[in-house]
Design a protein around this motif. Structure first.
Motif, mmCIF file in Angstrom:
data_model
loop_
_atom_site.group_PDB
_atom_site.id
_atom_site.type_symbol
_atom_site.label_atom_id
_atom_site.label_comp_id
_atom_site.label_asym_id
_atom_site.label_seq_id
_atom_site.Cartn_x
_atom_site.Cartn_y
_atom_site.Cartn_z
ATOM 1 N N GLN A 324 -8.559 3.022 1.397
ATOM 2 C CA GLN A 324 -7.540 1.975 1.349
ATOM 3 C C GLN A 324 -8.187 0.587 1.394
ATOM 4 O O GLN A 324 -7.746 -0.332 0.692
ATOM 5 C CB GLN A 324 -6.545 2.120 2.502
ATOM 6 C CG GLN A 324 -5.349 1.177 2.403
ATOM 7 C CD GLN A 324 -4.609 1.318 1.075
ATOM 8 O OE1 GLN A 324 -4.194 2.406 0.692
ATOM 9 N NE2 GLN A 324 -4.453 0.205 0.363
ATOM 10 N N LYS A 325 -9.236 0.440 2.189
ATOM 11 C CA LYS A 325 -9.933 -0.841 2.236
ATOM 12 C C LYS A 325 -10.608 -1.135 0.899
ATOM 13 O O LYS A 325 -10.670 -2.290 0.451
ATOM 14 C CB LYS A 325 -10.953 -0.846 3.369
ATOM 15 C CG LYS A 325 -10.322 -0.856 4.760
ATOM 16 C CD LYS A 325 -11.384 -0.858 5.848
ATOM 17 C CE LYS A 325 -10.737 -0.885 7.236
ATOM 18 N NZ LYS A 325 -11.747 -0.853 8.322
ATOM 19 N N ALA A 326 -11.108 -0.088 0.254
ATOM 20 C CA ALA A 326 -11.700 -0.265 -1.072
ATOM 21 C C ALA A 326 -10.652 -0.745 -2.064
ATOM 22 O O ALA A 326 -10.898 -1.641 -2.881
ATOM 23 C CB ALA A 326 -12.324 1.040 -1.553
ATOM 24 N N ILE A 327 -9.463 -0.155 -1.990
ATOM 25 C CA ILE A 327 -8.368 -0.562 -2.874
ATOM 26 C C ILE A 327 -7.996 -2.020 -2.612
ATOM 27 O O ILE A 327 -7.808 -2.813 -3.554
ATOM 28 C CB ILE A 327 -7.152 0.355 -2.678
ATOM 29 C CG1 ILE A 327 -7.453 1.757 -3.226
ATOM 30 C CG2 ILE A 327 -5.909 -0.227 -3.351
ATOM 31 C CD1 ILE A 327 -6.410 2.785 -2.866
ATOM 32 N N ASP A 328 -7.906 -2.391 -1.360
ATOM 33 C CA ASP A 328 -7.514 -3.762 -1.007
ATOM 34 C C ASP A 328 -8.517 -4.779 -1.548
ATOM 35 O O ASP A 328 -8.119 -5.802 -2.132
ATOM 36 C CB ASP A 328 -7.391 -3.906 0.511
ATOM 37 C CG ASP A 328 -6.235 -3.095 1.090
ATOM 38 O OD1 ASP A 328 -5.344 -2.699 0.312
ATOM 39 O OD2 ASP A 328 -6.238 -2.854 2.321
ATOM 40 N N ASP A 329 -9.798 -4.501 -1.353
ATOM 41 C CA ASP A 329 -10.813 -5.458 -1.828
ATOM 42 C C ASP A 329 -10.893 -5.490 -3.348
ATOM 43 O O ASP A 329 -11.067 -6.561 -3.948
ATOM 44 C CB ASP A 329 -12.179 -5.116 -1.241
ATOM 45 C CG ASP A 329 -12.413 -5.801 0.098
ATOM 46 O OD1 ASP A 329 -11.531 -6.565 0.537
ATOM 47 O OD2 ASP A 329 -13.480 -5.575 0.708
ATOM 48 N N ALA A 330 -10.779 -4.333 -3.985
ATOM 49 C CA ALA A 330 -10.796 -4.311 -5.451
ATOM 50 C C ALA A 330 -9.613 -5.090 -6.008
ATOM 51 O O ALA A 330 -9.735 -5.820 -7.001
ATOM 52 C CB ALA A 330 -10.769 -2.875 -5.960
#
Length: 612
Positions: A324-330
């Motif tokens: 989820q953090k990867a999605i947020d930053d992307a």
């Protein structure tokens, strides 16, 4: 993460130097008796870098002489140094009102217009300055610099050429033109310009820096490193030199050396977000997740709008399983740069991991359209025309997602991949082949019904197998996909059969090569006869070989290579008389000098016992 452009620093430095030279000449010519001391004092303050004091001095002179153009000229230059381009524009405009044919004022106002991003107005002023003074190399140089900023490389090169014609001894002209050549993929020309600049001034650090970048993209890694080292030696306080050297080392896998260079860049500019982002990526490459995150976090605290740091941190979160953090930053990256393909790839992988297959598919589609985005300095060389065609087709599809535009982009990506493979300058190395694979796969995804895209992808994976045997599994998969699209694609059967034969898989190689001959006997026949005969013999399939070649030769009597194959298989089975008869027939049919005639004649001589 891309290298920062050196133009904004180098270009500004060169323009200011030329601007001061022109200004100094003008003021010396315009010295007025009785007020020389005041004017000279103001000019001395300006030339000495004391912009604020110079502005005050010129302000007083303007109040005393409101119709004197040189007062506004001096204050305008001081305002530029004080980062007040709008005030400078007003002053230079006043100079032009008072002296409409002052080419220097037009040049200076163009510099100010560039400062505020008004490129059209800057170009108009440079053009007018050139019309008034067509012998000024500096004006052409400045306009060339601006043409490059607005992505008009042809016009930039024309103006750089004119500047060099007027002033062939200016090393910086060659340095800047080299940057344009490098951006067009004309690396030899970039190197030649840097060579000339170094010949004129062996201490021009930017010439070594630019040549290093050209060597890097040309694959001359040792020369590139030597030039980065020289640039750093000549100008150790230029942070970007350390940064780009570190970036180069990181791409070569020397992450420890890269970190040392990034450390030096950060000593010079502690808040350099680009340098922090690059060092963070190097830490991540070394598996130092905590240090990588610390650099990414600090970079974003300094500049919360740095899209590519968000992208890199998204990759770090993905590697750590924090989907989820990867999605947020992307997503933050894409909000800032909607065309960042790698951010879509990271987000697609994270969404797939969280079970959002629909979202992952959408992101993969977008990443495919945007295409491969290798870091600067890693991208393989292709002709400039192919780069332009790829960029134009990408833009067209992003604006209008029609099937016709998808097909055009797929064609451009296919040609891009093939150009990397078919590089006459040098054999593609592993990174170049990996990049070519990415372009070919993009073409196949964009136009999956086109067998040639899958075939090219398979060929590239097969080439990549020389560096990593695991690529051969993907090559076979791509060839299989190609045959699902077109079962009669002879070239695919041929490549697949040859690859299987090299892997010592004769039972699978034989039918693949037979299919290649069936679907394209003229081409495949001459290419695979020897290999196919060897496979028949090694697999104890001699009778199958005789029957196959006899059947194919009867159906395609114009392809004498098939008759040669039958003769070889007959001899392999011990029927020398029939084999000799077949070879003699081919000698009679084929013209002397052809491959088939000469090979059959050699067999006849050997089998008759007449060979020397």
């Amino acid at each position: 993460m891309n290298h920062p452009s050196y133009h904004q620093d180098l270009g500004t430095r060169l323009l200011w130097r030329r601007l001061f030279q022109l200004g100094a000449v003008m003021f010396l010519v315009c010295r007025v008796a009785g007020a020389a001391d005041a004017w000279q004092t103001a000019l001395g303050l300006l030339s000495g870098g004391k912009a604020r004091e110079a502005a005050v001095a010129y302000e007083k002179l303007i109040r005393q002489n409101p119709a004197e153009a040189r007062g506004y000229m001096g204050r305008g230059r001081a305002r530029l140094l004080l980062e007040d381009p709008e005030g400078a524009i007003a002053d230079f405009t006043r100079v032009i009102d008072l002296t409409p044919k002052d080419s220097t004022a037009l040049n200076n106002r163009a510099v100010a217009y560039n400062k505020v991003g008004k490129r059209d107005l800057a170009l108009a002023d440079y053009t007018r300055a050139i019309e008034l003074n067509p012998q000024s190399a500096t004006f052409y140089f400045n306009r060339a610099f601006t043409w490059n900023l607005v992505n008009e490389p042809e016009k930039a090169l024309a103006d750089y050429g004119k500047a060099i014609e007027l002033d062939p001894k200016s090393d910086n002209f060659y340095v800047d033109r080299a940057e344009v050549f490098r951006g067009r993929g004309e690396y030899e020309k970039a190197v030649a310009d840097c060579d000339k600049a170094i010949e004129l001034n062996a201490k021009n650090a930017f010439a070594y820096f630019n040549r290093a970048s050209a060597y890097n993209q040309f694959g001359e890694n040792e020369r590139a490193l030597a030039d980065y080292d020289k640039a750093v030696e000549l100008a150790p306080k230029v942070a970007k030199f350390h940064n780009n050297r570190g970036f180069f080392l990181m791409n070569r896998g020397d992450n420890e050396g890269a970190i040392a260079s990034f450390d030096k860049a950060l000593e010079l500019i502690p808040n350099g977000t680009v340098y922090l982002g690059n060092r963070g990526q190097a830490w991540l490459n070394l598996g130092q997740q905590g240090k990588a995150m610390a650099d990414f976090d600090r970079a974003l605290q300094i500049n919360p709008q740095h899209a590519k740091v968000f992208r890199n941190r998204a990759g770090a979160w993905l590697a750590a399983g924090e989907y989820q953090k990867a999605i947020d930053d992307a997503t933050k990256c894409l909000d800032l740069i909607p065309t960042e393909a790698r951010a879509f790839l990271f987000r697609a992988a994270a969404r797939e991991a969280l079970g959002d297959s629909v979202g992952a598919k959408q992101d993969m589609e977008r990443a495919t359209i945007l295409g491969p985005q290798p870091p600067m300095g890693v991208a393989a060389w292709v002709p400039w025309e192919i780069q332009q065609r790829d960029e134009a087709a990408t833009k067209a599809l992003l604006e209008n997602a029609t099937q016709d535009n998808r097909t055009k982009l797929a064609s451009a990506r296919h040609d891009h991949a093939f150009a990397i493979l078919d590089n006459e300058r040098r054999e593609p190395d592993q990174p170049a082949l990996e990049e070519a694979v990415a372009y070919a796969r993009s073409a196949a995804i964009l136009e999956p019904e086109n067998v040639s895209h899958w075939f090219l992808t398979g060929v590239l994976f097969r080439e990549l197998g020389a560096f990593d045997e695991r690529a051969l599994v993907m090559a076979e998969k791509m060839f299989t996909q190609a045959l699902e699209v077109d079962q009669e694609h002879a070239a695919t059967w041929l490549e697949l059969g040859l690859m299987l034969a090299e892997q010592d898989r004769p039972i699978e190689a034989i039918p693949a090569l037979e299919h290649a001959v069936e679907y394209d006997p003229a081409r495949a026949g001459s290419e695979v006869i020897g290999r196919l005969c060897a496979l028949y013999a090694a697999s104890d399939e001699g009778f199958r070989g005789v029957d196959f070649f006899q059947e194919q030769y009867a159906a395609n009597p114009e392809v004498s290579a098939l008759g040669v194959g039958r003769a070889l298989m007959l001899d392999c089975l011990g029927d020398r008389e029939a084999a000799l008869s077949q070879a003699q027939d081919i000698v009679l049919i084929e013209d002397a000098g052809t491959q088939e005639h000469d090979y059959a004649a050699k067999l006849v001589a050997e089998w008759k016992g007449d060979a020397p």
